[in-house]
Design a protein around this motif. Structure first.
Motif, PDB file in Angstrom:
ATOM      1  N   THR A   3     -53.487 -20.570  49.490  1.00 44.60           N
ATOM      2  CA  THR A   3     -53.135 -19.746  48.346  1.00 44.60           C
ATOM      3  C   THR A   3     -51.956 -20.380  47.620  1.00 44.60           C
ATOM      4  N   PRO A   4     -52.103 -20.653  46.324  1.00 41.59           N
ATOM      5  CA  PRO A   4     -50.979 -21.253  45.592  1.00 41.59           C
ATOM      6  C   PRO A   4     -49.769 -20.320  45.590  1.00 41.59           C
ATOM      7  N   GLN A   5     -48.605 -20.889  45.795  1.00 36.72           N
ATOM      8  CA  GLN A   5     -47.371 -20.133  45.806  1.00 36.72           C
ATOM      9  C   GLN A   5     -46.477 -20.610  44.672  1.00 36.72           C
ATOM     10  N   LYS A   6     -45.849 -19.685  43.981  1.00 36.72           N
ATOM     11  CA  LYS A   6     -44.852 -20.044  42.966  1.00 36.72           C
ATOM     12  C   LYS A   6     -43.544 -20.294  43.689  1.00 36.72           C
ATOM     13  N   ASP A   7     -42.963 -21.481  43.497  1.00 37.91           N
ATOM     14  CA  ASP A   7     -41.679 -21.751  44.127  1.00 37.91           C
ATOM     15  C   ASP A   7     -40.521 -21.557  43.159  1.00 37.91           C
ATOM     16  N   VAL A   8     -40.847 -21.353  41.890  1.00 36.61           N
ATOM     17  CA  VAL A   8     -39.825 -21.135  40.877  1.00 36.61           C
ATOM     18  C   VAL A   8     -40.283 -19.998  39.976  1.00 36.61           C
ATOM     19  N   ILE A   9     -39.387 -19.103  39.694  1.00 36.38           N
ATOM     20  CA  ILE A   9     -39.695 -18.020  38.759  1.00 36.38           C
ATOM     21  C   ILE A   9     -38.968 -18.333  37.461  1.00 36.38           C
ATOM     22  N   ILE A  10     -39.727 -18.474  36.397  1.00 36.44           N
ATOM     23  CA  ILE A  10     -39.140 -18.765  35.087  1.00 36.44           C
ATOM     24  C   ILE A  10     -38.907 -17.446  34.369  1.00 36.44           C
ATOM     25  N   LYS A  11     -37.661 -17.232  33.995  1.00 37.73           N
ATOM     26  CA  LYS A  11     -37.293 -15.982  33.326  1.00 37.73           C
ATOM     27  C   LYS A  11     -37.954 -15.913  31.947  1.00 37.73           C
ATOM     28  N   ASP A  13     -36.747 -15.033  29.203  1.00 39.23           N
ATOM     29  CA  ASP A  13     -35.894 -15.456  28.092  1.00 39.23           C
ATOM     30  C   ASP A  13     -35.563 -16.965  28.144  1.00 39.23           C
ATOM     31  N   ALA A  14     -36.225 -17.694  29.046  1.00 36.71           N
ATOM     32  CA  ALA A  14     -36.009 -19.148  29.136  1.00 36.71           C
ATOM     33  C   ALA A  14     -36.575 -19.822  27.883  1.00 36.71           C
ATOM     34  N   PRO A  15     -35.966 -20.914  27.446  1.00 36.36           N
ATOM     35  CA  PRO A  15     -36.490 -21.625  26.265  1.00 36.36           C
ATOM     36  C   PRO A  15     -37.950 -22.023  26.479  1.00 36.36           C
ATOM     37  N   ASP A  16     -38.750 -21.893  25.445  1.00 34.96           N
ATOM     38  CA  ASP A  16     -40.157 -22.274  25.553  1.00 34.96           C
ATOM     39  C   ASP A  16     -40.490 -23.458  24.649  1.00 34.96           C
ATOM     40  N   THR A  17     -39.461 -24.104  24.132  1.00 34.16           N
ATOM     41  CA  THR A  17     -39.655 -25.300  23.318  1.00 34.16           C
ATOM     42  C   THR A  17     -38.782 -26.416  23.894  1.00 34.16           C
ATOM     43  N   LEU A  18     -39.198 -27.639  23.655  1.00 31.35           N
ATOM     44  CA  LEU A  18     -38.434 -28.794  24.111  1.00 31.35           C
ATOM     45  C   LEU A  18     -37.144 -28.893  23.298  1.00 31.35           C
ATOM     46  N   LEU A  19     -36.029 -28.912  23.981  1.00 29.85           N
ATOM     47  CA  LEU A  19     -34.732 -29.034  23.326  1.00 29.85           C
ATOM     48  C   LEU A  19     -34.435 -30.522  23.157  1.00 29.85           C
ATOM     49  N   LEU A  20     -35.148 -31.132  22.230  1.00 30.51           N
ATOM     50  CA  LEU A  20     -35.134 -32.575  22.028  1.00 30.51           C
ATOM     51  C   LEU A  20     -33.734 -33.134  21.837  1.00 30.51           C
ATOM     52  N   GLU A  21     -32.929 -32.493  21.013  1.00 32.57           N
ATOM     53  CA  GLU A  21     -31.583 -32.996  20.732  1.00 32.57           C
ATOM     54  C   GLU A  21     -30.714 -32.996  21.989  1.00 32.57           C
ATOM     55  N   LYS A  22     -30.852 -31.949  22.818  1.00 35.27           N
ATOM     56  CA  LYS A  22     -30.080 -31.890  24.066  1.00 35.27           C
ATOM     57  C   LYS A  22     -30.514 -32.999  25.020  1.00 35.27           C
TER      58      LYS A  22
END
Length: 149
Positions: A3-11, A13-22
């Protein structure tokens, strides 16, 4: 099958775009603090890091932000009389003791030469940053990368 397990929970409100400049800021500034723990501990990865850093900056259209002269001087200082390029200054260009070392060693030379090409070194043929292969080889076999914009 397990059974696949999630090892990380993404909130949510986490960014959903690539922060290219950062990302570009981080890569462009890497190595500016030569006394940083991370910089010192990654010495054995330096040549590979230069190649990957230059590649991603080129793909992001930010290659102009890299210190061309400093990088060229570093790569050239890692080349030995035998022609091989080491991972960093003072390292051996020939790692003979383990199979993995033998498999890694050609990559240091490849990354160093590819890095010189990406920086426009006139004596090195142009290398495609997507395939890490000479442009003339890709043209000969009619392979063209498709970049996502």
């Amino acid at each position: 099958m397990g059974t696949p397990q999630k090892d990380v929970i993404i909130k949510s409100d986490a960014p959903d775009t690539l922060l290219l400049e950062k990302h570009a800021d981080y890569i462009a500034s890497y190595g500016s603090k030569k006394d940083d723990y991370e910089y010192c501990m990654s010495e054995y990865l330096r040549m590979s890091g230069i190649y990957w850093g230059l590649t991603v900056m080129d793909l992001m259209g930010q290659l102009h932000r890299m210190n061309r002269e400093e990088i060229l001087a570093f790569i050239k200082s890692c080349q030995h009389e035998c022609g091989g390029i080491s991972a960093s200054i003072g390292h051996d260009p020939h790692l003979l003791y383990t199979l993995s070392a033998v498999q890694v060693d050609p990559f240091h030379t490849l990354f160093g030469i590819a890095g010189l090409s990406l920086l426009g070194e006139e004596q090195i043929k142009p290398v495609n940053p997507v395939f890490c292969m000479p442009e003339e080889v890709l043209q000969r076999v009619n392979v063209q990368p498709e970049l996502v914009s």
